[in-house]
Scaffold this active site. Sequence first.
Site, PDB file in Angstrom:
ATOM      1  N   GLY A 125       0.837  -1.193   0.000  1.00 59.87           N
ATOM      2  CA  GLY A 125       0.000   0.000   0.000  1.00 59.87           C
ATOM      3  C   GLY A 125       0.872   1.244   0.000  1.00 59.87           C
ATOM      4  O   GLY A 125       1.463   1.594   1.019  1.00 59.87           O
TER       5      GLY A 125
ATOM      6  N   VAL B  89      -0.280   6.761   3.917  1.00 55.74           N
ATOM      7  CA  VAL B  89       0.397   6.194   5.080  1.00 55.74           C
ATOM      8  C   VAL B  89       1.626   5.386   4.658  1.00 55.74           C
ATOM      9  O   VAL B  89       2.734   5.615   5.154  1.00 55.74           O
ATOM     10  CB  VAL B  89      -0.582   5.317   5.897  1.00 55.74           C
ATOM     11  CG1 VAL B  89       0.152   4.486   6.942  1.00 55.74           C
ATOM     12  CG2 VAL B  89      -1.592   6.212   6.589  1.00 55.74           C
TER      13      VAL B  89
ATOM     14  N   LEU C 137      -0.191   9.588  12.223  1.00 53.84           N
ATOM     15  CA  LEU C 137       0.198  10.814  11.518  1.00 53.84           C
ATOM     16  C   LEU C 137      -1.041  11.570  11.046  1.00 53.84           C
ATOM     17  O   LEU C 137      -2.070  10.967  10.753  1.00 53.84           O
ATOM     18  CB  LEU C 137       1.107  10.499  10.329  1.00 53.84           C
ATOM     19  CG  LEU C 137       0.538   9.800   9.091  1.00 53.84           C
ATOM     20  CD1 LEU C 137      -0.171  10.751   8.144  1.00 53.84           C
ATOM     21  CD2 LEU C 137       1.621   9.074   8.356  1.00 53.84           C
TER      22      LEU C 137
ATOM     23  N   LYS D  90      -6.636   3.038  18.372  1.00 50.16           N
ATOM     24  CA  LYS D  90      -6.578   3.879  17.167  1.00 50.16           C
ATOM     25  C   LYS D  90      -7.958   4.475  16.869  1.00 50.16           C
ATOM     26  O   LYS D  90      -8.100   5.679  16.629  1.00 50.16           O
ATOM     27  CB  LYS D  90      -6.086   3.048  15.976  1.00 50.16           C
ATOM     28  CG  LYS D  90      -6.171   3.737  14.652  1.00 50.16           C
ATOM     29  CD  LYS D  90      -5.297   4.974  14.559  1.00 50.16           C
ATOM     30  CE  LYS D  90      -5.718   5.873  13.417  1.00 50.16           C
ATOM     31  NZ  LYS D  90      -4.928   7.077  13.294  1.00 50.16           N
TER      32      LYS D  90
ATOM     33  N   CYS E 191     -10.297   9.919   7.526  1.00 51.94           N
ATOM     34  CA  CYS E 191     -10.268   9.087   8.739  1.00 51.94           C
ATOM     35  C   CYS E 191     -11.394   9.332   9.742  1.00 51.94           C
ATOM     36  O   CYS E 191     -12.012   8.377  10.210  1.00 51.94           O
ATOM     37  CB  CYS E 191      -8.931   9.265   9.440  1.00 51.94           C
ATOM     38  SG  CYS E 191      -7.564   8.657   8.442  1.00 51.94           S
TER      39      CYS E 191
ATOM     40  N   LYS F   7     -14.972   7.992   8.912  1.00 52.29           N
ATOM     41  CA  LYS F   7     -14.888   6.530   8.724  1.00 52.29           C
ATOM     42  C   LYS F   7     -14.650   5.820  10.064  1.00 52.29           C
ATOM     43  O   LYS F   7     -15.324   4.828  10.371  1.00 52.29           O
ATOM     44  CB  LYS F   7     -13.731   6.229   7.759  1.00 52.29           C
ATOM     45  CG  LYS F   7     -13.236   4.803   7.760  1.00 52.29           C
ATOM     46  CD  LYS F   7     -12.167   4.597   6.705  1.00 52.29           C
ATOM     47  CE  LYS F   7     -10.778   5.010   7.105  1.00 52.29           C
ATOM     48  NZ  LYS F   7     -10.083   4.113   8.040  1.00 52.29           N
TER      49      LYS F   7
HETATM   50  N1  LIG Z   1      -4.434   9.113   5.455  1.00 56.68           N
HETATM   51  C1  LIG Z   1      -4.057   9.258   6.718  1.00 56.68           C
HETATM   52  O1  LIG Z   1      -3.712  10.343   7.150  1.00 56.68           O
HETATM   53  C2  LIG Z   1      -4.055   8.077   7.657  1.00 56.68           C
HETATM   54  C3  LIG Z   1      -3.438   8.207   8.908  1.00 56.68           C
HETATM   55  C4  LIG Z   1      -3.441   7.110   9.779  1.00 56.68           C
HETATM   56  C5  LIG Z   1      -4.031   5.918   9.398  1.00 56.68           C
HETATM   57  N2  LIG Z   1      -4.621   5.813   8.181  1.00 56.68           N
HETATM   58  C6  LIG Z   1      -5.159   4.498   7.798  1.00 56.68           C
HETATM   59  O2  LIG Z   1      -4.167   3.855   6.980  1.00 56.68           O
HETATM   60  C7  LIG Z   1      -4.808   3.071   5.962  1.00 56.68           C
HETATM   61  C8  LIG Z   1      -4.327   3.529   4.600  1.00 56.68           C
HETATM   62  O3  LIG Z   1      -4.762   4.847   4.387  1.00 56.68           O
HETATM   63  P1  LIG Z   1      -4.191   5.744   3.200  1.00 56.68           P
HETATM   64  O4  LIG Z   1      -4.733   7.109   3.417  1.00 56.68           O
HETATM   65  O5  LIG Z   1      -2.733   5.543   3.064  1.00 56.68           O
HETATM   66  O6  LIG Z   1      -4.923   5.059   1.940  1.00 56.68           O
HETATM   67  P2  LIG Z   1      -4.609   5.311   0.399  1.00 56.68           P
HETATM   68  O7  LIG Z   1      -5.866   5.083  -0.316  1.00 56.68           O
HETATM   69  O8  LIG Z   1      -3.878   6.621   0.229  1.00 56.68           O
HETATM   70  O9  LIG Z   1      -3.547   4.177   0.023  1.00 56.68           O
HETATM   71  C9  LIG Z   1      -3.838   2.809   0.033  1.00 56.68           C
HETATM   72  C10 LIG Z   1      -3.022   2.143  -1.070  1.00 56.68           C
HETATM   73  O10 LIG Z   1      -3.174   0.728  -0.920  1.00 56.68           O
HETATM   74  C11 LIG Z   1      -3.178   0.156  -2.221  1.00 56.68           C
HETATM   75  N3  LIG Z   1      -3.743  -1.184  -2.154  1.00 56.68           N
HETATM   76  C12 LIG Z   1      -5.045  -1.550  -1.986  1.00 56.68           C
HETATM   77  N4  LIG Z   1      -5.156  -2.880  -1.957  1.00 56.68           N
HETATM   78  C13 LIG Z   1      -3.912  -3.374  -2.101  1.00 56.68           C
HETATM   79  C14 LIG Z   1      -3.389  -4.703  -2.142  1.00 56.68           C
HETATM   80  N5  LIG Z   1      -4.191  -5.750  -2.036  1.00 56.68           N
HETATM   81  N6  LIG Z   1      -2.049  -4.858  -2.301  1.00 56.68           N
HETATM   82  C15 LIG Z   1      -1.234  -3.785  -2.416  1.00 56.68           C
HETATM   83  N7  LIG Z   1      -1.671  -2.514  -2.391  1.00 56.68           N
HETATM   84  C16 LIG Z   1      -2.998  -2.309  -2.233  1.00 56.68           C
HETATM   85  C17 LIG Z   1      -3.982   1.140  -3.044  1.00 56.68           C
HETATM   86  O11 LIG Z   1      -3.713   0.981  -4.429  1.00 56.68           O
HETATM   87  C18 LIG Z   1      -3.491   2.482  -2.488  1.00 56.68           C
HETATM   88  O12 LIG Z   1      -2.398   3.009  -3.235  1.00 56.68           O
HETATM   89  C19 LIG Z   1      -6.299   3.212   6.203  1.00 56.68           C
HETATM   90  O13 LIG Z   1      -6.723   2.144   7.002  1.00 56.68           O
HETATM   91  C20 LIG Z   1      -6.402   4.531   6.963  1.00 56.68           C
HETATM   92  O14 LIG Z   1      -7.549   4.574   7.784  1.00 56.68           O
HETATM   93  C21 LIG Z   1      -4.637   6.852   7.295  1.00 56.68           C
HETATM   94  O1  LIG Z   2      -9.235  22.231  15.787  1.00 51.91           O
HETATM   95  C1  LIG Z   2      -9.478  21.610  14.749  1.00 51.91           C
HETATM   96  C2  LIG Z   2      -8.672  20.554  14.281  1.00 51.91           C
HETATM   97  C3  LIG Z   2      -9.024  19.894  13.105  1.00 51.91           C
HETATM   98  N1  LIG Z   2     -10.117  20.286  12.402  1.00 51.91           N
HETATM   99  C4  LIG Z   2     -10.477  19.570  11.155  1.00 51.91           C
HETATM  100  O2  LIG Z   2     -10.507  18.177  11.412  1.00 51.91           O
HETATM  101  C5  LIG Z   2     -10.133  17.457  10.234  1.00 51.91           C
HETATM  102  C6  LIG Z   2      -9.030  16.463  10.556  1.00 51.91           C
HETATM  103  O3  LIG Z   2      -7.851  17.164  10.859  1.00 51.91           O
HETATM  104  P1  LIG Z   2      -6.522  16.439  11.358  1.00 51.91           P
HETATM  105  O4  LIG Z   2      -6.833  15.543  12.457  1.00 51.91           O
HETATM  106  O5  LIG Z   2      -5.512  17.488  11.610  1.00 51.91           O
HETATM  107  O6  LIG Z   2      -6.062  15.653  10.038  1.00 51.91           O
HETATM  108  P2  LIG Z   2      -6.066  14.103   9.619  1.00 51.91           P
HETATM  109  O7  LIG Z   2      -4.996  13.956   8.607  1.00 51.91           O
HETATM  110  O8  LIG Z   2      -7.445  13.691   9.272  1.00 51.91           O
HETATM  111  O9  LIG Z   2      -5.561  13.303  10.919  1.00 51.91           O
HETATM  112  C7  LIG Z   2      -6.440  12.596  11.783  1.00 51.91           C
HETATM  113  O10 LIG Z   2      -6.741  11.315  11.251  1.00 51.91           O
HETATM  114  C8  LIG Z   2      -5.560  10.509  11.023  1.00 51.91           C
HETATM  115  C9  LIG Z   2      -6.028   9.241  10.328  1.00 51.91           C
HETATM  116  O11 LIG Z   2      -6.471   8.266  11.194  1.00 51.91           O
HETATM  117  C10 LIG Z   2      -4.881  10.249  12.359  1.00 51.91           C
HETATM  118  O12 LIG Z   2      -3.722   9.439  12.154  1.00 51.91           O
HETATM  119  C11 LIG Z   2      -4.489  11.580  12.983  1.00 51.91           C
HETATM  120  O13 LIG Z   2      -3.896  11.351  14.271  1.00 51.91           O
HETATM  121  C12 LIG Z   2      -5.744  12.447  13.132  1.00 51.91           C
HETATM  122  O14 LIG Z   2      -5.385  13.737  13.619  1.00 51.91           O
HETATM  123  C13 LIG Z   2      -9.733  18.516   9.204  1.00 51.91           C
HETATM  124  O15 LIG Z   2     -10.792  18.750   8.313  1.00 51.91           O
HETATM  125  C14 LIG Z   2      -9.458  19.741  10.039  1.00 51.91           C
HETATM  126  O16 LIG Z   2      -9.643  20.939   9.341  1.00 51.91           O
HETATM  127  C15 LIG Z   2     -10.912  21.317  12.853  1.00 51.91           C
HETATM  128  O17 LIG Z   2     -11.910  21.673  12.217  1.00 51.91           O
HETATM  129  N2  LIG Z   2     -10.567  21.960  14.016  1.00 51.91           N
END
Ligand SMILES: NC(=O)c1ccc[n+]([C@@H]2O[C@H](COP(=O)([O-])OP(=O)(O)OC[C@H]3O[C@@H](n4cnc5c(N)ncnc54)[C@H](O)[C@@H]3O)[C@@H](O)[C@H]2O)c1
Ligand SMILES: O=c1ccn([C@@H]2O[C@H](COP(=O)(O)OP(=O)(O)O[C@H]3O[C@H](CO)[C@@H](O)[C@H](O)[C@H]3O)[C@@H](O)[C@H]2O)c(=O)[nH]1
Length: 466
Positions: free
Chosen positions: A2, A6, A153, A210, A266, A269
């Site tokens: 993936g 992340v 993150l 989480k 996030c 969801k």
């Molecule tokens: N985006 C964030 O800030 C964030 C932060 C913390 C946790 N998460 C969690 O991390 C996970 C990933 O989120 P993301 O935002 O990186 O998603 P994303 O959609 O940006 O990336 C996921 C990637 O996985 C690939 N993929 C899907 N199925 C696959 C497979 N079978 N084999 C190999 N690759 C495959 C997709 O092609 C895609 O590129 C989610 O569970 C999300 O909730 C996201």
């Molecule tokens: O005081 C605040 C802080 C945030 N937001 C909004 O809340 C949303 C989420 O913001 P933020 O949490 O900073 O960004 P994400 O990248 O969605 O990160 C969250 O979701 C990630 C995915 O799970 C986690 O890893 C992080 O810890 C968690 O902060 C955004 O639309 C922000 O504009 C507000 O409106 N007011």
Amino acid sequence: MGAGYVGGPTMAVIAQRCPHIRVCVVDISQAQIDAWNTDDLPIYEPGLLEVVKESRGRNLFFSTDIDAEIKRADMVFISVNTPTKTTGIGAGKAANIKNCELCARKIAEVADTPKVVVEKSTVPVRTAEAVRRVLATNEGKVKFQVLSNPEFLAEGTAMPDLQDPSRVLIGGMQTPEGLAAIQELVDVYANWVPKDRILATNTWSSELSKLVANAFLAQRVSSINSISALCEATDADISEVSRALGYDPRIGNKFLNSSVGFGGSCFQKDVLNLVYICESTGLPEVAEYWHQVIAMNDYQKSRFTQLMVRRMFNTVTGKRIAVLGFAFKKDTGDTRETPAVFVCKALLEEQAKVQVYDPQVKRSQMFVEFDYTCGVNKDNTPRLEESITTCEDAYSAAEGSHALAILTEWDEFKTLDYQRIYDSMAKPAFVFDGRGVVDIEALRKIGFEVYCIGKSKPKYSLDSPK
Ligand SMILES: NC(=O)c1ccc[n+]([C@@H]2O[C@H](COP(=O)([O-])OP(=O)(O)OC[C@H]3O[C@@H](n4cnc5c(N)ncnc54)[C@H](O)[C@@H]3O)[C@@H](O)[C@H]2O)c1
Ligand SMILES: O=c1ccn([C@@H]2O[C@H](COP(=O)(O)OP(=O)(O)O[C@H]3O[C@H](CO)[C@@H](O)[C@H](O)[C@H]3O)[C@@H](O)[C@H]2O)c(=O)[nH]1
């Protein structure tokens, strides 16, 4: 596995901080991997390109050869997307862990040496059990350990969050083999993370923590947003209330910015997933408690658009609205669940024309979001291309418009030449600030009619009935 928001950044930081470890990020999408191998990375994240360039070709690789990379790995991180289910049991709430299961099946199929499999994706509590059972289909030949290592993150600050994390959480089986696997992963992070910030727990506590962390954060935003409505009704000021609250060390001063609503892939969801888990475990009162966080967010988004329409004499039909900011927060190009698209959808349903500008979101990406969100209500929205113009900067978006709607808190919106913008707009010129970025008094002096989330109404405006 993936190479998304992340997988890419987390593995780039492991490669940077552990030059002795070979890291390969694999994905099923050739386009995604090709982009990671150029300087035009598939995601925008401040500081990411520099970190990738430091290690790429040395100990950091991006590939679609999933089978070969699984075979040579000692540890496999599953960082695939786990979106909300759209159909079937739990549709609209439960997380779809299909991609995680597919990864586990692939690992089970091709592995010929022992591996530690790490869940980095956000998953429902007890997913590791499913992963373990799938892997067990191959256990005659190979031994596996499954760990939970959720990622905390935030987008826009991913690099500092990864390089100096508040904590690293690692959950595993409390058996000698499970504890040894935990230690293996602790040893990776200990290359740059202080030991007292690496927390080891059992698998289920880690998975659940989480979801709960995101639920608490989202709840804070919904709480302050609920009070923003009360501020508008009472002439209290949400910034002053936030500041007063934040001085209490038990409350803390972070995450108290009222807004047009939270977005991102996030929060919604993960809260809905928590709600679903509570419902499925027979805890309807707990489910309802957390569901209110989402209900309040929906209220905030629709409240903002209703305010816009009401203040613009109860009609925006045919009016041009400049939308400044389309990403779900500043410093990212990500538009998943962005409040901007919900506001635009409501304005389009009122037959307005929207002129959108965002410094990091490409036109094609905006239309992906519009098609996804507005497509469901095709009868009420006119053809998207006729009603939406995408613009190269804030000034062209504002030109000829009746109102500005500021929907992302990009720093550049604080320093725009608002006199120039005012001169180019239809009058009266309205500003609806959904992020608290503008200097309200300065804009009112120029002549704008300014409304800001959580702030009192302009004294000189004629109040239209609520
Ligand atoms: N985006 C964030 O800030 C964030 C932060 C913390 C946790 N998460 C969690 O991390 C996970 C990933 O989120 P993301 O935002 O990186 O998603 P994303 O959609 O940006 O990336 C996921 C990637 O996985 C690939 N993929 C899907 N199925 C696959 C497979 N079978 N084999 C190999 N690759 C495959 C997709 O092609 C895609 O590129 C989610 O569970 C999300 O909730 C996201
Ligand atoms: O005081 C605040 C802080 C945030 N937001 C909004 O809340 C949303 C989420 O913001 P933020 O949490 O900073 O960004 P994400 O990248 O969605 O990160 C969250 O979701 C990630 C995915 O799970 C986690 O890893 C992080 O810890 C968690 O902060 C955004 O639309 C922000 O504009 C507000 O409106 N007011």
